[in-house]
Write a protein that holds these residues in place. Structure first.
Motif, short mmCIF file in Angstrom:
data_model
loop_
_atom_site.label_atom_id
_atom_site.label_comp_id
_atom_site.label_asym_id
_atom_site.label_seq_id
_atom_site.Cartn_x
_atom_site.Cartn_y
_atom_site.Cartn_z
N PRO A 121 0.83 -1.21 0.00
CA PRO A 121 0.00 0.00 0.00
C PRO A 121 0.86 1.25 0.00
CG PRO A 121 0.03 -1.01 2.17
CD PRO A 121 0.71 -1.97 1.25
N GLY A 122 0.29 2.34 -0.47
CA GLY A 122 1.05 3.58 -0.54
C GLY A 122 1.20 4.26 0.81
N ASN A 123 2.29 4.96 0.96
CA ASN A 123 2.54 5.82 2.11
C ASN A 123 2.80 7.23 1.64
OD1 ASN A 123 2.38 3.99 4.34
ND2 ASN A 123 4.36 3.14 3.74
N VAL A 124 2.31 8.20 2.39
CA VAL A 124 2.62 9.60 2.12
C VAL A 124 3.80 10.00 2.99
CG1 VAL A 124 1.76 11.96 2.17
CG2 VAL A 124 0.21 10.10 1.57
N PRO A 125 4.93 10.41 2.39
CA PRO A 125 6.11 10.75 3.19
C PRO A 125 5.81 11.86 4.19
CG PRO A 125 6.64 10.62 0.85
CD PRO A 125 5.15 10.57 0.95
N PRO A 126 6.52 11.86 5.31
CA PRO A 126 6.29 12.89 6.33
C PRO A 126 6.64 14.28 5.83
CG PRO A 126 8.26 11.62 6.84
CD PRO A 126 7.58 10.92 5.70
N ALA A 127 5.89 15.25 6.30
CA ALA A 127 6.12 16.63 5.88
C ALA A 127 7.37 17.21 6.53
CB ALA A 127 4.91 17.49 6.22
N LYS A 128 7.70 16.72 7.72
CA LYS A 128 8.85 17.23 8.46
C LYS A 128 9.76 16.08 8.88
CE LYS A 128 6.32 19.13 11.60
NZ LYS A 128 5.90 19.89 12.82
N PRO A 129 11.05 16.32 8.90
CA PRO A 129 11.98 15.28 9.37
C PRO A 129 11.62 14.81 10.77
CG PRO A 129 13.16 17.10 8.36
CD PRO A 129 11.75 17.56 8.49
N GLY A 130 11.66 13.51 10.96
CA GLY A 130 11.35 12.94 12.27
C GLY A 130 9.91 12.49 12.40
N ASP A 131 9.03 13.00 11.54
CA ASP A 131 7.63 12.56 11.57
C ASP A 131 7.50 11.21 10.86
OD1 ASP A 131 7.00 14.86 12.87
OD2 ASP A 131 6.02 15.83 11.16
N LYS A 132 6.40 10.52 11.13
CA LYS A 132 6.15 9.23 10.50
C LYS A 132 5.36 9.41 9.22
CE LYS A 132 6.13 6.53 14.79
NZ LYS A 132 5.33 5.60 15.65
N PRO A 133 5.58 8.53 8.23
CA PRO A 133 4.77 8.58 7.01
C PRO A 133 3.31 8.24 7.32
CG PRO A 133 6.10 6.60 7.03
CD PRO A 133 6.56 7.43 8.19
N ARG A 134 2.40 8.70 6.49
CA ARG A 134 0.98 8.41 6.66
C ARG A 134 0.57 7.31 5.70
NH1 ARG A 134 -3.30 10.23 3.86
NH2 ARG A 134 -2.11 11.91 2.88
N SER A 135 -0.03 6.27 6.25
CA SER A 135 -0.46 5.15 5.43
C SER A 135 -1.72 5.50 4.65
CB SER A 135 -0.72 3.92 6.30
OG SER A 135 -1.27 2.87 5.52
N ASN A 136 -1.73 5.12 3.38
CA ASN A 136 -2.90 5.31 2.52
C ASN A 136 -3.64 4.00 2.31
OD1 ASN A 136 -4.28 7.43 1.08
ND2 ASN A 136 -3.72 6.41 -0.83
N ARG A 137 -3.32 2.99 3.11
CA ARG A 137 -3.81 1.63 2.89
C ARG A 137 -5.33 1.53 2.92
NH1 ARG A 137 -4.96 -3.04 5.98
NH2 ARG A 137 -4.37 -5.00 4.93
N SER A 138 -5.95 2.04 3.97
CA SER A 138 -7.39 1.90 4.09
C SER A 138 -8.12 2.60 2.95
CB SER A 138 -7.89 2.44 5.43
OG SER A 138 -9.30 2.33 5.52
N TYR A 139 -7.66 3.80 2.58
CA TYR A 139 -8.32 4.50 1.48
C TYR A 139 -8.22 3.71 0.19
CZ TYR A 139 -9.60 8.01 -1.93
OH TYR A 139 -10.22 8.66 -2.97
#
Length: 298
Positions: A121-139
């Protein structure tokens, strides 16, 4: 012994009653010899590629893997099977070990020469260093739309077709997944039966995550589509705010039966994992491809 009586008996047992998830689950399934490397069986190749410029899901990045059987020949279109949560299905030490099973069944002539495409599934890279990517799996997986089908047909399959000769016959195309990946597989074939006609769902999430609980009603009220569906679930599967997975899968099976679909439903005592699905994967694939012209009949 033929695998067909096993399916027949399992369906009879699961159809007798709606089995409560409160039933004590052993969940002690084990992989058989066809999920193990066998001496003398040609080994297919696996390559990894990244998909970081996605048009249908803008901003997402993902890893993909491509399995090509040793028997593939460029002058003949190969069948194709897509797997959601691809890394789980591709791993040779995982619960499914699809490349190993493909190697063994293709070698024995029990499934056609099939190229496997394993997609995370796709992930959206974090906007800021140190943040976690956001999963796009459910969508991507749980939405009842043709978006994921378009992603496959407009991006992934054309990319693979640049190097390999993939069949465009919908009867030569299968798609599978686990949990939300399972309902995603069904949605792709439901939305595009002219492109995909074989579905493999393990502990599929036909529940109200994003409206998936409506499928059992839609199946009954929609003209039958030319798709073949294999469902697997267990009495120990999930029961939460989104719904009851064992009951949802039993409702799917009942609706498919009512509408006259070519389907198989294997109901065991497992939980929300790939143990049972992995253990019966060879039989599942034989059933899906059972009438393919070049497949040996049992």
């Amino acid at each position: 012994m033929s695998h067909r009586p096993f399916f027949h008996l399992a369906w009879i047992l699961s159809a007798i009653t709606l089995i409560s998830p409160a039933v004590s689950a052993k969940d002690d399934y084990v992989l058989g010899p066809e999920s193990q490397r066998q001496e003398g069986v040609p080994k297919g190749t696996i390559t990894q590629f990244a998909w970081n410029e996605c048009k249908n899901f803008p901003g997402t990045q993902r890893n993909c893997w491509l399995y090509v059987p040793a028997q593939y020949k460029a002058d003949k279109p190969a069948c194709v099977m897509v797997f959601q949560d691809g890394q789980n299905y591709m791993k040779e030490d995982g619960q499914f070990r699809v490349p190993v099973v493909f190697d063994n069944l293709i070698h024995k002539g029990e499934m056609p020469v099939t190229i496997g495409i394993f997609i995370n599934p796709g992930n959206v890279p974090p906007a800021k260093p140190g943040d976690k990517p956001r999963s796009n799996r459910s969508y991507e997986y749980d939405s009842l739309s043709d978006e994921y089908a378009k992603f496959l047909l407009e991006e992934i399959l054309p990319h693979v077709s640049k190097e390999y000769n993939l069949s465009t016959n919908p009867d030569d195309r299968a798609i599978g997944g686990i949990s939300s990946g399972g309902i995603c597989a069904f949605t792709v074939a439901w939305e595009r039966p002219n492109e995909f006609r074989k579905v493999l769902s393990h502990v599929g999430s036909f529940t109200n995550i994003r409206g998936g609980h409506d499928y059992h009603a839609q199946i009954r009220k929609t003209e039958k589509k030319p798709i073949r569906i294999f469902l697997q679930d267990g009495s120990g599967d999930l029961d939460n705010l989104h719904g009851n997975w064992p009951l949802a899968n039993q409702e799917m099976a009942a609706s498919l039966k009512f509408a006259g679909y070519d389907y198989q439903f294997i109901f065991g005592d497992g939980g929300h994992n790939g143990k049972h699905g992995g253990a019966i994967l060879p039989d599942s694939l034989r059933w899906l491809w059972r009438d393919y012209p070049e497949v040996k009949k049992p």
